[in-house]
Design an enzyme around this catalytic site. Structure first.
Site, PDB file in Angstrom:
ATOM      1  CD  GLU A  69      70.129  51.325 -25.939  1.00 48.53           C
ATOM      2  OE1 GLU A  69      71.403  50.950 -25.897  1.00 48.53           O
ATOM      3  OE2 GLU A  69      69.413  50.755 -26.947  1.00 48.53           O
ATOM      4  CE  LYS A 129      72.972  46.656 -29.757  1.00 46.95           C
ATOM      5  NZ  LYS A 129      73.266  47.273 -28.386  1.00 46.95           N
TER       6      LYS A 129
END
Length: 203
Positions: free
Chosen positions: A33, A122
């Protein structure tokens, strides 16, 4: 077997991205990411996606708007991670065939995210929610929901979080800090992978 670890390369530059990405991938972390508050993040994503190909899942973090989702997709990203839960962002991500990992803290946010089609959740910031808070959220989630802890989780705490019920983790400053060499990041990545596996987190 793909490890449920997301390597967060916050503040990386396009010039560093490929070498660092290759080092992280070689250590066994296949999901990368690049947060959008990094320098030229879309260019870093483009270079990583081209260099690593199908061997890695590359995308963006700190994605806040639908327009940003489209930009990430155009750059070759296949992953969208957010610090918050915005159903429109999740829906746009899924329409484009990308994975969506929104940030949640409360059950309301978790169910809104799942209703919008989130790939997984998340838990952010994990250090704020804590193990007991995480267990309470986990207890009401549908079976099979993937929950990753992000923010304040690392080698020393993998075992506790894993035992409490998280499925994976996002790794930020423990994996990469601005200016570190690819060799150093590779060493840190290998240590984190070894610690995750030792904590019983192979799957």
């Amino acid at each position: 077997m793909t490890l449920p670890l997301i390597g967060i390369l916050r503040a990386i530059t396009p010039e560093e991205a490929v070498a660092v990405g290759e080092a992280v991938l070689a250590a066994g972390i296949t999901t990368l990411e690049v947060p959008l508050n990094s320098p030229e993040p879309l260019e870093s994503i483009r270079r990583l996606a081209e260099a690593l190909g199908e061997g890695a899942l590359v995308g963006a973090g700190t994605v806040l708007t639908v327009d940003q989702v489209r930009d990430v997709h155009a750059a070759g990203g296949r992953l969208v991670v957010s610090p918050n839960c915005r159903p429109a962002v999740i829906e746009a991500t899924r329409r484009l065939g990308m994975q969506s990992w929104p940030g949640i803290v409360t059950p309301s946010e978790a169910f809104d995210a799942l209703d919008a089609g989130a790939t997984g959740l998340k838990l952010f910031p994990a250090v704020q929610v804590g193990l007991e808070g995480m267990r309470a959220v986990r207890a009401v989630l549908p079976a099979g929901t993937r929950l990753y802890a992000v923010g304040g989780i690392g080698e020393d705490t993998f075992a506790a979080w894993r035992a409490a019920g998280v499925d994976g983790a996002g790794l930020g400053s423990a994996l990469y800090q601005p200016g570190q060499s690819a060799t150093r990041v590779g060493e840190q990545a290998r240590a984190l992978v070894a610690a995750w596996q030792a904590a019983g987190g192979e799957a």
